[in-house]
Every structure is written in structure tokens, then in C-alpha cells.
Design a protein around this motif. Structure first.
Motif, PDB file in Angstrom:
ATOM      1  N   VAL A 174      50.674  67.735  40.838  1.00  0.00           N
ATOM      2  CA  VAL A 174      51.140  68.319  42.114  1.00  0.00           C
ATOM      3  C   VAL A 174      51.426  67.435  43.013  1.00  0.00           C
ATOM      4  O   VAL A 174      52.613  67.322  43.753  1.00  0.00           O
ATOM      5  N   THR A 234      54.589  65.926  45.359  1.00  0.00           N
ATOM      6  CA  THR A 234      55.149  66.109  47.056  1.00  0.00           C
ATOM      7  C   THR A 234      55.431  64.624  47.376  1.00  0.00           C
ATOM      8  O   THR A 234      55.678  64.307  48.038  1.00  0.00           O
ATOM      9  N   PHE A 259      63.297  66.280  50.326  1.00  0.00           N
ATOM     10  CA  PHE A 259      62.942  67.108  50.958  1.00  0.00           C
ATOM     11  C   PHE A 259      63.124  67.451  52.487  1.00  0.00           C
ATOM     12  O   PHE A 259      63.252  68.603  52.637  1.00  0.00           O
ATOM     13  N   LYS A 317      64.516  71.137  54.070  1.00  0.00           N
ATOM     14  CA  LYS A 317      64.219  72.104  55.239  1.00  0.00           C
ATOM     15  C   LYS A 317      64.957  72.068  55.457  1.00  0.00           C
ATOM     16  O   LYS A 317      65.645  73.073  57.091  1.00  0.00           O
ATOM     17  N   TRP A 330      60.919  78.875  44.947  1.00  0.00           N
ATOM     18  CA  TRP A 330      60.103  79.305  43.950  1.00  0.00           C
ATOM     19  C   TRP A 330      59.196  80.327  44.187  1.00  0.00           C
ATOM     20  O   TRP A 330      58.228  81.029  43.438  1.00  0.00           O
ATOM     21  N   TYR A 379      56.997  70.618  55.017  1.00  0.00           N
ATOM     22  CA  TYR A 379      57.401  70.938  53.098  1.00  0.00           C
ATOM     23  C   TYR A 379      56.728  70.625  52.221  1.00  0.00           C
ATOM     24  O   TYR A 379      56.626  71.726  51.403  1.00  0.00           O
ATOM     25  N   ARG A 380      56.557  69.103  52.523  1.00  0.00           N
ATOM     26  CA  ARG A 380      55.018  68.783  52.092  1.00  0.00           C
ATOM     27  C   ARG A 380      53.898  70.075  51.146  1.00  0.00           C
ATOM     28  O   ARG A 380      53.680  70.444  49.812  1.00  0.00           O
ATOM     29  N   ILE A 415      55.015  73.164  49.698  1.00  0.00           N
ATOM     30  CA  ILE A 415      54.821  72.357  47.862  1.00  0.00           C
ATOM     31  C   ILE A 415      53.303  72.603  47.698  1.00  0.00           C
ATOM     32  O   ILE A 415      53.316  73.234  46.912  1.00  0.00           O
ATOM     33  N   LEU A 416      52.819  71.659  48.404  1.00  0.00           N
ATOM     34  CA  LEU A 416      51.370  72.187  47.919  1.00  0.00           C
ATOM     35  C   LEU A 416      50.531  73.026  47.720  1.00  0.00           C
ATOM     36  O   LEU A 416      50.223  73.894  47.206  1.00  0.00           O
ATOM     37  N   TRP A 475      51.478  75.720  44.763  1.00  0.00           N
ATOM     38  CA  TRP A 475      50.903  75.581  44.049  1.00  0.00           C
ATOM     39  C   TRP A 475      49.723  75.988  43.882  1.00  0.00           C
ATOM     40  O   TRP A 475      48.884  76.916  42.728  1.00  0.00           O
ATOM     41  N   PHE A 524      47.673  78.668  41.010  1.00  0.00           N
ATOM     42  CA  PHE A 524      47.227  78.474  40.543  1.00  0.00           C
ATOM     43  C   PHE A 524      45.686  79.105  40.646  1.00  0.00           C
ATOM     44  O   PHE A 524      44.941  78.883  40.028  1.00  0.00           O
ATOM     45  N   TRP A 560      42.544  83.805  39.213  1.00  0.00           N
ATOM     46  CA  TRP A 560      41.482  83.186  38.544  1.00  0.00           C
ATOM     47  C   TRP A 560      40.797  83.821  39.289  1.00  0.00           C
ATOM     48  O   TRP A 560      39.078  84.421  39.363  1.00  0.00           O
ATOM     49  N   PHE A 565      37.050  80.263  43.050  1.00  0.00           N
ATOM     50  CA  PHE A 565      38.001  80.409  43.467  1.00  0.00           C
ATOM     51  C   PHE A 565      38.951  81.256  44.986  1.00  0.00           C
ATOM     52  O   PHE A 565      39.860  81.005  44.796  1.00  0.00           O
TER      53      PHE A 565
END
Ligand code: HEM
Ligand code: HEM
Lengths: 56, 549
Positions: free
Chosen positions: A27, A31, A40, A44, B224, B301-302, B305-306, B309, B313, B317, B339
């Protein structure tokens, strides 16, 4: 081989861990991959454009 | 609405309705005097109402223009209406449940109106009825705009929306009759569950096909979240509801999961229902409607995304934090606890990302109640995820578990996050959909905002107080080592808080009713410009521009 409680624990503590670390790495690479930067940036800002018709 | 469909499509819609109604008829016949039969009748009636609607528009001229040139917003519009109707029903039931806890006589000695039956009508009504319809409606809107392509299919979006509402209807009517699997948030019985699988797979296909046709190179992050919501809810629903009915003519079934596995599967489901139903989908709304309303792109935006995920994930758990101090193996409890604490990172990343998007537009937040709805939602999201991570720590949980603190946490998330982000999104979406410059009455949006905030604060503070008092009373020992308070003592201590909660909930409900009225009027009435009478004539710009004779 008998699948008992310990087998599951072992699996969770080894492969489960590797899988999460691997996933994390993938990931992060995605990214921060330099060529994704522009994509990206476009993504946006593009949603703010007018959108009263589908694009054809 | 029917005019958007071709004659062929109208015919197949009717065919589909007849097929479902026939299944209902079969259930009604073989069900005997089981509630199974009553549900058959409800299915027939449901299909009949929709069929009447299709028939009434059957002779309308077929659509002549190429439909691919316009977005398909009818299902979204109906979805918004259904969502608000469920909100009013579900929150009314919530207020009633709250009032019953203070005044048990309000069950009026009915079986159908007892606490155990109306409580799930509240949770299902608000989570699945209100939240689910809002998610379906907004996801259909967002996926089209961000992909710049019309929704895939003409009837399938309707099948998803109406089929889903049939599921909700079967669920809620079932509770009144005493039909339940006794799994929280998964109460509906096997036949309703099977139906939802069909509906949900269709939803998945519609969404995926629309994305596959997209004209944008990149799939915007909001999609997403919607996708994660759809996929994970499908998996959770199927695994948790694996059950064997006692007969195919009766509603009762038994789960295939034994003992502690059942508990684990149930709370793996339950927690991920929080994560993917009450969080992921609503984050999808946030990532689209907040930038839209603020007219500013998302801060990073990054980071989005981080955190996507991370949330996807980690949440998987965390479910075992619902089962601390149970027969569940210790390491599984530890896993859930760890978690849950880690979850704070992606959760706060999303909240921070949203707040930083607003940074520099605080004047807009001040002036615009719609944007304020979304900002307050983000603050409550940050708050409830912090609280959740804290409560997941085992010693803390030993105080909070079984108490109203949990209920306080739930509603900080449900009222503060889920409901506020939904209202903010709907107030952004409704004027755009019906092509109005703004909502029918901005003043009513403002009133709704303050009612919602006041209601949430009263509710949450009442439950925090009552929960902690309750938890502490339960663990107070006398010098001789016996419990200092009886259970009834704790009930007496909680009484004032239960009344306060009812009042807070009533305010929140009132806000939702006002919101429904406002949305209805925006859709029905042609827009009327705000009165300018209170501006001096000579100063009004329109007047000033008239050339002197
Ligand atoms: C008018 C506002 C509302 C009122 C008065 C209200 C009231 C209540 C009451 C009295 C309970 C039962 C608590 C107990 O058994 O001790 C409850 C449970 C619950 N409510 Fe609400 N509620 C409201 C809005 C909402 C909304 C909008 C949502 C979700 C989006 C929601 C989700 C839930 C959930 C998930 C539970 C179960 C909590 C648990 O089992 O721990 N509520 N609510
Ligand atoms: C980082 C995020 C979160 C964590 C770690 C978390 C953790 C927890 C914990 C520890 C409990 C108490 C379990 C128990 O003692 O039985 C709980 C209950 C609950 N939480 Fe959260 N929470 C989070 C976010 C949220 C959000 C955003 C919502 C949204 C609406 C929410 C809804 C609920 C519900 C409905 C319950 C009650 C379940 C039940 O017993 O019926 N949580 N959560």
C-alpha cells in the motif's frame, strides 16, 4: 496433521503477521509511487468540476 | 419515473414482481399459522403496490432520447425519500424504547410492544432502514458523478433499492411477531437473509459494472469505501447467517455455529457491521460531499488511500473486543484489543484529513449549516473512535461492558457521526438532484442542525454519566466483601438519565422530521427566491441597475 487450537495460533502469529506487513508495504509503495502523483492530484480536483451529464 | 423505462423493461419489471409475489403466495399457503405465512402476505402486498405504480405509468411514451446521455437519478431520489421515512420511524421507535426504560408501563402490556420486540425495530429501522437507504442512494449518485457515466442497468438499480426495502420490511414486521434469530443486528430469519443475498449480489454487480464503464482513469476514493462496504457486508452477512431452518414452512432456524465459535462469528460480524456499514460507506459520503460542499479538494489524497487500507485491514481483527472476559481464548481477546488501539491511527487520519480540508474555509462552516453538519460529524467520528479504542482495552472494558457507557458510545457514533454526515450529505445532494439553487428553507436546515446537536449532546452525556455510575456501583464492595448495591439500586440511580435520554432523543427526532419536511418541500415546490423585502428598495442591486430615464 491435526488442526487444533495451536495450529491456528501458529498460523496467525506467523503468516498472519507476514501478510499484514507485506500488505502495508504494498500500500505504501502504491501511495507514494512518483508516477501516481499526477493521477491522485487530478482525482481530487476533478470531482469539483460541473457534472450534470455523463461524459461520452 | 416509469417513463424512463422502455416498454420491454416495464414488462420485465412486472414479470419480476409477479415472480416475487408468487413466491410470497407460496409462503402464505404452506406457512399455515406460522408468521412465515404472514410474511408471504406482506410480500404479495409489497409487490402489488409497486406493480400498481408500474401499471399506472405503463402507457406513458417510451424514452426517446439516448438515456446514456443523462445520469440515472430516479432510484437515488426514491432512496432519499425512503431513507427519511425510515429515519422518522426508527427514531420514533428509539424514543419509545428510551421511554420504556424510564417508564416500563409504556409497553401497554402488549406482546408486540414489549421492550425485547421494539428494540430491534429501532436498531434495524435506523441502521438498515435509514442508514442503508441513504448509502444505496448516495452510492448510486457518487459512482455516476465520479465515473462520469450512467448507472449500469435500468431495472437492476430499482431491484436493489426496493428489494432491500422489502428485506427491511420483513425484518421489522417479523420482530413485532416475535420472529428473530437472536443475533444482534442480524435478527431476520433465513428466508429474509437469503433474499438479501440476492439483492446484495445485484448491488455489487450494478456498482462494479458502472465502475467498469467509467470515463475517468482513476477510481475516486469515495467509491473504494462504497465498494468495501458492499463486498464486506456480503461476506459478513453470508457467514454469520449460515443456519438450518427447522422446516421449509416455518420461520425458525438454528445457526450452524456452535458455542463460543458462534459468539466469535457473531461479533466478528457485529463489529464489522459497525466498520463497514456504519463507517466505510459513510466515509464514502464524506469524501465526496464534504469537498463538494466546501468547494475545496480533499486535503491529502494520499492520506485518504492510506487510511482506507488501514481501516479495511485493521477493523477485520477487532471484533473480539466485544467478548473480553469470555470463554474466547485469551490471545484472541488480545488480538482484538491490539487491533482496536491501532485502529485509532487510520480513523483519526480520516477525521484529520476532513478537518484539514475545511481549514481555510471556516467562514463557510460558520455560515452554512450543511457544511457544519459534516464538520460536526467528523468531530464525533474522531470522538467515538477514540472512545472505542479506549473501551477496547480490557481493564477499561471491565468497567464499561454491560453498562450504558456502551450505549453512549454507540450513539456518539450513530447520532453524532452516522446521522449527521447523512443529513449533511442529503442537504448537499437534494438541491443538486432536483436542480434547485438551495434547500427550500435554509432556516429549517439551521434549526435541524441545532436540534440534532442538542439531542446528541444530551443523549451522550446522559449515557456517559449513567454508564459510569452503573459500572462503579456494580463493583463497589462493602468492608465485609459483599456487593454494596443491589441491581435495583443501580436502576434508581439511572432513572433521571433515562428521562434525559428520552428528551434528547425526542429533540433529535424532531430535527429529523423537520429535515424530512424540508426535503419534501424542496422536491415538490418550484424554488422561491428568498424574500428581499427587508432590503431598502433603493439599495437593492436589481433596482440600482435600472437605467435612469
Ligand atoms: C432519536 C434518536 C434515538 C434514540 C432516542 C435512541 C434510543 C435507543 C435506545 C433506548 C436503545 C436501547 C438501549 C438499551 O438497550 O439500553 C438504543 C439502542 C441502539 N441504537 Fe438508538 N436511538 C436513537 C437513534 C439511533 C440512530 C440514528 C442509530 C444508528 C444510526 C441508533 C443505533 C442504535 C444501536 C446500534 C443500538 C444498540 C446498542 C447496543 O446494543 O449496545 N440509534 N437506541
Ligand atoms: C476505532 C473505532 C472503534 C472502536 C475500536 C470501537 C470499539 C468498541 C468497543 C470496545 C465496544 C464495546 C464492546 C462491549 O463492551 O461489548 C463498542 C461497541 C459498539 N460500537 Fe464501537 N468502536 C469504534 C467505533 C465505532 C463507531 C464509529 C461506531 C458507529 C456508529 C460504533 C458503534 C458501536 C456499536 C453499535 C457498539 C455496540 C455493539 C453492541 O454491543 O451491540 N463504534 N465499540
Amino acid at each position: 496433521m491435526i488442526v487444533d487450537h495451536d495450529t491456528v495460533v501458529h498460523f496467525a502469529k506467523s503468516w498472519g503477521l507476514f501478510y499484514l506487513i507485506g500488505f502495508f508495504a504494498v500500500v505504501c509503495v502504491y501511495t507514494f509511487w512518483p508516477s501516481n502523483r499526477q493521477r491522485f492530484r487530478d482525482a481530487k480536483s476533478k470531482i469539483l468540476e460541473r457534472d450534470d451529464k455523463p461524459c461520452r | 419515473m416509469i417513463a424512463q423505462l422502455t416498454l420491454n423493461e416495464r414488462t420485465s419489471a412486472l414479470g419480476l414482481l409477479i415472480l416475487v409475489a408468487l413466491t410470497g403466495a407460496l409462503m402464505a399457503v404452506i406457512g399455515g399459522d406460522d408468521p412465515f405465512a404472514a410474511h408471504g402476505v406482506i410480500i404479495i402486498l409489497f409487490c402489488a403496490v409497486i406493480a400498481a405504480f408500474v401499471i399506472s405509468g405503463f402507457d406513458a411514451p417510451e424514452p426517446r432520447i439516448d438515456r446514456q446521455d443523462s445520469y440515472y437519478d430516479d432510484p437515488t431520489k426514491v432512496g432519499i425519500g425512503l431513507s427519511m421515512a425510515w429515519a422518522v420511524f426508527g427514531m420514533f421507535m428509539g424514543v419509545w424504547v428510551a421511554a420504556q426504560l424510564a417508564w416500563p408501563d409504556l409497553a401497554f402490556d402488549g406482546a408486540w410492544s414489549s421492550f425485547g420486540r421494539i428494540r430491534p425495530t429501532h436498531t434495524t429501522g435506523v441502521i438498515f432502514g435509514f442508514g442503508g437507504n441513504a448509502l444505496i442512494a448516495t452510492s448510486f449518485h457518487v459512482v455516476q458523478r465520479t465515473s462520469r457515466v450512467r448507472l449500469a442497468g435500468q431495472i437492476s438499480p430499482w431491484f436493489v433499492l426496493l428489494g432491500y426495502n422489502l428485506f427491511c420490511l420483513l425484518a421489522v414486521t417479523g420482530y413485532f411477531m416475535g420472529v428473530t434469530q437472536s443475533k444482534e443486528y442480524a435478527e431476520p430469519e433465513w428466508y429474509a437473509d437469503l433474499w438479501l443475498v440476492v439483492v446484495w449480489v445485484t448491488y455489487f454487480v450494478v456498482f462494479l459494472r458502472t465502475l467498469a464503464r467509467r470515463r475517468e482513469p482513476h477510481i475516486y476514493v469515495a467509491n473504494w469505501y462504497f465498494m468495501a462496504f458492499i463486498v464486506v457486508v456480503a461476506i459478513l452477512h453470508i457467514v454469520n447467517n449460515l443456519a438450518v431452518p427447522i422446516s421449509f414452512t416455518q420461520s425458525k432456524s438454528y445457526t450452524i455455529w456452535p458455542g463460543v465459535q458462534d459468539a466469535m462469528v457473531q461479533w466478528w460480524y457485529g463489529h464489522n457491521a459497525v466498520a463497514f456499514f456504519l463507517t466505510a460507506g459513510f466515509l464514502g459520503m464524506l469524501y465526496y460531499y464534504l469537498p463538494k460542499r466546501a468547494e475545496r479538494p480533499i486535503f491529502s489524497y494520499r492520506l485518504s488511500i492510506l487510511s482506507f487500507w488501514g481501516i479495511t485491514f485493521f477493523y477485520m481483527w477487532a471484533g473480539s473486543h466485544h467478548l473480553h472476559y469470555t470463554a474466547l481464548p485469551h490471545w484472541v481477546q488480545n488480538l482484538g484489543m491490539t487491533f482496536s488501539v491501532m485502529l485509532l491511527v487510520p480513523s483519526w487520519a480520516s477525521a484529520g484529513n476532513a478537518l484539514l480540508t475545511l481549514n481555510g474555509a471556516w467562514d463557510k462552516v460558520r455560515d452554512d449549516a450543511t457544511l457544519r453538519f459534516m464538520m460536526a460529524a467528523v468531530v464525533f467520528y474522531g470522538l467515538s473512535t477514540f472512545e472505542g479504542s479506549f473501551m477496547a482495552i480490557r481493564p477499561v472494558n471491565s468497567l464499561s461492558h454491560y453498562t450504558d457507557w456502551t450505549v453512549g458510545h454507540v450513539h456518539a457514533g450513530a447520532l453524532g457521526w452516522v446521522a449527521l454526515i447523512t443529513f449533511g450529505s442529503l442537504y448537499t445532494l437534494v438541491p443538486a438532484l432536483w436542480k434547485r439553487p438551495q434547500m427550500y428553507s435554509p432556516a429549517l436546515v439551521e434549526a435541524h442542525f441545532w436540534l440534532a446537536i442538542a439531542g446528541t449532546l444530551i443523549y451522550v452525556f446522559a449515557m456517559w454519566n449513567s454508564g459510569i455510575i452503573q459500572g462503579l456501583m456494580w463493583r463497589t464492595y462493602t468492608e465485609e466483601g459483599s456487593l454494596a448495591y443491589s441491581f435495583v439500586d443501580t436502576l434508581v440511580a439511572m432513572y433521571p438519565y433515562y428521562i434525559a435520554r428520552t428528551v434528547g432523543g425526542a429533540l433529535f427526532l424532531l430535527g429529523a422530521i423537520i429535515g424530512s419536511y424540508n426535503i419534501w418541500m424542496t422536491a415538490k415546490r418550484p424554488f422561491m427566491p428568498a424574500a428581499t423585502d427587508d432590503v431598502p428598495q433603493a439599495l437593492s442591486p436589481a433596482h440600482a441597475r435600472v437605467p435612469a430615464e
